[in-house]
Write an enzyme that holds these catalytic residues in place. Structure first.
Site, PDB file in Angstrom:
ATOM      1  N   LYS A  19       9.111 -11.718  -8.343  1.00 31.83           N
ATOM      2  CA  LYS A  19       7.986 -12.576  -7.871  1.00 31.83           C
ATOM      3  C   LYS A  19       6.791 -12.645  -8.374  1.00 31.83           C
ATOM      4  CE  LYS A  19      10.656 -12.836  -3.364  1.00 31.83           C
ATOM      5  NZ  LYS A  19      10.528 -12.312  -1.828  1.00 31.83           N
ATOM      6  N   GLY A  20       6.544 -11.025  -9.454  1.00 32.85           N
ATOM      7  CA  GLY A  20       5.695 -11.158  -9.478  1.00 32.85           C
ATOM      8  C   GLY A  20       5.203 -11.782 -10.113  1.00 32.85           C
ATOM      9  N   ASP A  47       4.006  -0.783 -14.654  1.00 30.89           N
ATOM     10  CA  ASP A  47       3.916   1.187 -13.878  1.00 30.89           C
ATOM     11  C   ASP A  47       4.672   1.582 -15.190  1.00 30.89           C
ATOM     12  OD1 ASP A  47       2.667   2.383 -12.740  1.00 30.89           O
ATOM     13  OD2 ASP A  47       4.722   1.534 -10.452  1.00 30.89           O
ATOM     14  N   LYS A  72      -0.651  -0.492 -16.464  1.00 29.47           N
ATOM     15  CA  LYS A  72      -1.075   0.646 -15.671  1.00 29.47           C
ATOM     16  C   LYS A  72      -0.389   2.002 -16.719  1.00 29.47           C
ATOM     17  CE  LYS A  72      -0.255   0.341 -10.879  1.00 29.47           C
ATOM     18  NZ  LYS A  72       0.262   1.340  -9.655  1.00 29.47           N
ATOM     19  N   PHE A  75      -2.666   1.157  -7.159  1.00 33.22           N
ATOM     20  CA  PHE A  75      -2.082  -0.014  -6.199  1.00 33.22           C
ATOM     21  C   PHE A  75      -2.597  -1.288  -6.221  1.00 33.22           C
ATOM     22  CE2 PHE A  75       1.216  -2.174  -3.585  1.00 33.22           C
ATOM     23  CZ  PHE A  75       2.000  -1.964  -5.129  1.00 33.22           C
ATOM     24  N   VAL A  76      -2.143  -2.289  -6.553  1.00 37.31           N
ATOM     25  CA  VAL A  76      -3.277  -3.039  -6.806  1.00 37.31           C
ATOM     26  C   VAL A  76      -2.441  -4.661  -6.385  1.00 37.31           C
ATOM     27  CG1 VAL A  76      -4.471  -3.297  -8.325  1.00 37.31           C
ATOM     28  CG2 VAL A  76      -2.487  -3.736  -8.772  1.00 37.31           C
ATOM     29  N   ARG A 121       0.578 -12.101  -2.699  1.00 40.15           N
ATOM     30  CA  ARG A 121       0.943 -12.920  -3.535  1.00 40.15           C
ATOM     31  C   ARG A 121       0.300 -14.004  -4.266  1.00 40.15           C
ATOM     32  NH1 ARG A 121       5.483 -10.287  -5.709  1.00 40.15           N
ATOM     33  NH2 ARG A 121       7.095  -9.658  -4.253  1.00 40.15           N
TER      34      ARG A 121
HETATM   35  P1  IMP Z   1       7.697  -0.816 -12.839  1.00 39.67           P
HETATM   36  O1  IMP Z   1       9.107  -0.482 -13.238  1.00 39.67           O
HETATM   37  O2  IMP Z   1       7.417   0.642 -12.500  1.00 39.67           O
HETATM   38  O3  IMP Z   1       6.764  -0.658 -14.965  1.00 39.67           O
HETATM   39  O4  IMP Z   1       7.088  -1.459 -12.124  1.00 39.67           O
HETATM   40  C1  IMP Z   1       7.476  -2.501 -12.581  1.00 39.67           C
HETATM   41  C2  IMP Z   1       7.345  -4.239 -11.135  1.00 39.67           C
HETATM   42  O5  IMP Z   1       6.869  -2.807 -10.323  1.00 39.67           O
HETATM   43  C3  IMP Z   1       6.482  -5.119 -11.408  1.00 39.67           C
HETATM   44  O6  IMP Z   1       6.665  -5.832 -12.049  1.00 39.67           O
HETATM   45  C4  IMP Z   1       5.717  -5.014 -10.212  1.00 39.67           C
HETATM   46  O7  IMP Z   1       6.753  -6.040  -9.320  1.00 39.67           O
HETATM   47  C5  IMP Z   1       5.758  -3.471  -9.195  1.00 39.67           C
HETATM   48  N1  IMP Z   1       4.633  -2.999  -9.170  1.00 39.67           N
HETATM   49  C6  IMP Z   1       4.322  -2.130  -9.862  1.00 39.67           C
HETATM   50  N2  IMP Z   1       3.165  -1.539  -9.648  1.00 39.67           N
HETATM   51  C7  IMP Z   1       2.901  -2.416  -8.312  1.00 39.67           C
HETATM   52  C8  IMP Z   1       1.051  -2.521  -7.961  1.00 39.67           C
HETATM   53  O8  IMP Z   1       0.096  -1.901  -7.905  1.00 39.67           O
HETATM   54  N3  IMP Z   1       1.021  -3.728  -6.675  1.00 39.67           N
HETATM   55  C9  IMP Z   1       2.015  -4.569  -6.694  1.00 39.67           C
HETATM   56  N4  IMP Z   1       3.517  -4.456  -7.332  1.00 39.67           N
HETATM   57  C10 IMP Z   1       3.366  -3.039  -8.532  1.00 39.67           C
HETATM   58 MG    MG Z   2       6.273  -5.860  -4.601  1.00 39.39          MG
END
Ligand code: IMP
Ligand code: MG
Length: 175
Positions: free
Chosen positions: A41-42, A101, A129, A150-151, A163
């Protein structure tokens, strides 16, 4: 419980960066049609703003893939809950996420979509990040690099909250 701590990017800063990214993307894909895949959803706000600034014909798709539970720690597994409907074979595809992330979500989706034979496959993320990266994933377009914090806001949640905030902020968690 959590509360807003500090605003990192306000509406103006976000809008400026989104326009910058859109200009670059519009330039790079000039004369082509683009399939934008919004990672739910992000990425909903980012994708909505980005597509409005693109001067290209665009097909919009949505995928929901979760690598996070309801907290701030990655569960490492990526599950596709909702898939796209467009046949992307021979098409130019751009995956849209608000934040990268560990890179696991984007890596998993890049692999999944590359098997469908797109003409090209790239990724755009508003926030990176980079210091948290576990899987090296190519991000062709990135907005801001942020430290390991964390944001929330602009589509991003903490336990499904925040959101809808029009800005991006850090949170203070209390027991
Ligand atoms: P990754 O698979 O670890 O790269 O995570 C990516 C997903 O994690 C993003 O699409 C976000 O939904 C969530 N995410 C990563 N960091 C944050 C944060 O700081 N705040 C909120 N959601 C995050
Ligand atoms: Mg989330």
């Amino acid at each position: 419980m959590a509360e807003i701590q500090e605003i990192l990017f306000d509406e103006q800063a976000i809008a400026g960066k989104v326009r910058e990214l859109a200009e670059q993307i519009s330039h790079d894909y000039a004369g082509k049609e683009l399939v934008l895949i919004c990672i739910l959803k992000g990425a909903v706000m980012f994708a909505a703003d980005l597509m409005r600034s693109l001067s290209l014909p665009v097909i919009v798709e949505f995928i929901q893939a979760t690598s996070y539970g309801n907290g701030t720690i990655s569960s490492r597994a990526v599950a596709v809950k909702k898939d796209i409907h467009t046949d992307i074979k021979g098409k130019h595809v751009l995956l849209v996420d608000t934040i990268i992330d560990t890179g696991e979500t984007m890596d998993c989706l890049m692999k999944k979509f590359s098997e469908k034979g797109p003409a090209s496959l790239k990724a755009v993320a508003l926030l990176d990040k980079k210091c948290r990266r576990i899987v090296e994933v190519p991000v062709a377009y990135r907005g801001f690099e942020i430290p390991d914090t964390f944001v929330v806001g602009y589509g991003m949640d903490h336990a499904e909250q925040y959101r809808n905030l029009p800005y991006i902020a850090t949170i203070k968690t209390t027991a």
